[in-house]
Scaffold this active site. Structure first.
Site: not given
Ligand code: NAD
Length: 360
Positions: A150, A196, A229, A253, A257
């Site tokens: 990011y 991950k 995931d 991020d 949401d």
């Protein structure tokens, strides 16, 4: 004896005066798009709060956002940075970030870096009469806020070949882990760290190691390890599983949401950017440009960001007044903005919440 009594009276009087006149300097950046209208709504609510409390909020307005680029050549002018440095906290509206290569990087990202606001805290809690995937959800996403993908550190290596740096350090991962574990201790004592590491073995290997090391200091916190995931799926399937989620910058991020939608949508979602010496408080969402100036969007995201700010400043009673007023207004269901399926305006919502605070 008489003199000392008088002195003690004066001291007592002065002490009362000091407590009564506690003032916080708050930098207010309205941002752009829907930023100015949700800021105006939030200030209305903060003014109502101040009528019921013994501290003063001194609002210092600064210029920042997309509209500054033409005038100042930057979305965060030096004068604004200097203003932020003079304040106790920043209440920041959303800002449009241009997407062309070479354009100024996000104003929010700059503020986070300048003030080392390493923990981005995004509470996700069900409200009454608001659609939530499951009832009574209450969890928090903590996102590392200073490094990772990011940061937007990238370059064109050759025509058609772009490279982005995903820098993950033990130092930043440990710092955010400490923050998240401390937070989990004050809640349901359950923490899920998300990564991950099966693919990004070096960078997320460092992140995972930091989490495991810090976990040893908090044996009373139950810890889970999940791949990003899988977490994206679990948030839909079993959101009640979560208490504190901690993850790296870009994963956080995206997850926050998603998590906001799980409990009712972006119109209600607030975020705190916390460092050791400063805090910046903002809605989770962006500037929603298509709704600019329409007085239609939900200001609760920003109003709840103000509640997070008051909490951070130690004014827990005042923060609770806002939370209660928001909960009551939503629970009654009379004032509902478009995102909640109603026709009420941004100002109707602010007026209703301010009114509830005054009546309490
Ligand atoms: P967005 O979050 O601005 O809006 C997405 C959609 O969410 C909107 O179209 C709207 O339907 C809904 N929404 C958002 N806020 C709402 C509210 N208060 N009430 C009701 N509905 C609401 O996302 P975007 O369109 O991807 O981004 C727009 C701009 O904002 C971009 O330039 C982006 O870079 C920027 N942005 C800034 C920040 C920040 O300042 N921290 C954060 C995210 C995005």
């Amino acid at each position: 004896m008489l003199i000392s009594k008088e002195i003690s009276k004066i001291l007592h009087y002065k002490k009362v005066v000091v407590i009564m006149s506690k003032t916080y300097n708050i930098a207010v950046l309205k941002g752009d798009g829907i930023g100015p209208e949700i800021t105006e709504a939030t200030i209305k609510v903060l003014e109502a709060v101040q009528e019921k409390t013994d501290f003063k909020l001194n609002f210092l307005y600064g210029e920042a956002g997309f509209h500054c680029i033409e005038e100042f050549g930057t979305n965060l002018p030096e004068e604004t940075i200097a203003l932020l440095k003079r304040t106790d906290a920043c209440l920041k509206g959303p800002m449009t970030t241009p997407e062309e290569a070479g354009a100024p990087v996000s104003g929010a990202v700059k503020i986070r870096k300048i003030f080392n606001l390493y923990a981005n805290v995004r509470p996700c809690k069900s409200f009454p009469s608001v659609d939530s995937l499951k009832p009574n959800l209450d969890f928090v996403v903590v996102r590392e806020n200073t490094e990772g993908l990011y940061s937007g550190a990238e370059f064109a290596a050759a025509p058609g070949v772009g490279i982005a740096y995903r820098i993950i350090t033990t130092e930043a991962s440990t710092r955010v882990a400490e923050f998240a574990f401390k937070l989990a201790q004050t809640r349901k004592k359950h923490l899920t760290y998300v990564h991950k590491g099966n693919i990004l073995r070096i960078t997320d290997g460092i992140f995972k190691e930091a989490m495991k090391t810090v976990a040893k200091k908090y044996p009373n916190v139950e810890v889970d390890d999940q791949h990003i995931d899988a977490t994206a799926m679990h948030l839909i399937k079993k959101p009640e599983f979560f208490d504190v989620i901690v993850t790296s910058n870009l994963f956080g991020d995206i997850l926050s949401d998603e998590a906001a939608q799980v409990v009712g949508g972006l119109g209600l979602a607030a975020g705190a950017n916390i460092g050791d010496t400063y805090g910046m408080f903002e809605p989770v969402h962006g500037s929603a440009p298509k709704y600019t100036g329409m007085n239609r969007v939900n200001p609760i995201s920003h109003i709840m960001a103000a509640a997070l700010m008051l909490n951070h400043l130690g004014e827990r009673g005042a923060a609770a007044k806002i939370e209660k007023a928001v909960t009551d207004v939503l629970g009654e269901g009379k004032v509902r903005t478009m995102d909640l399926g109603g026709n009420s305006t941004t100002s109707d919502m602010a007026d209703a919440i301010a009114q509830k605070i005054r009546e309490a």
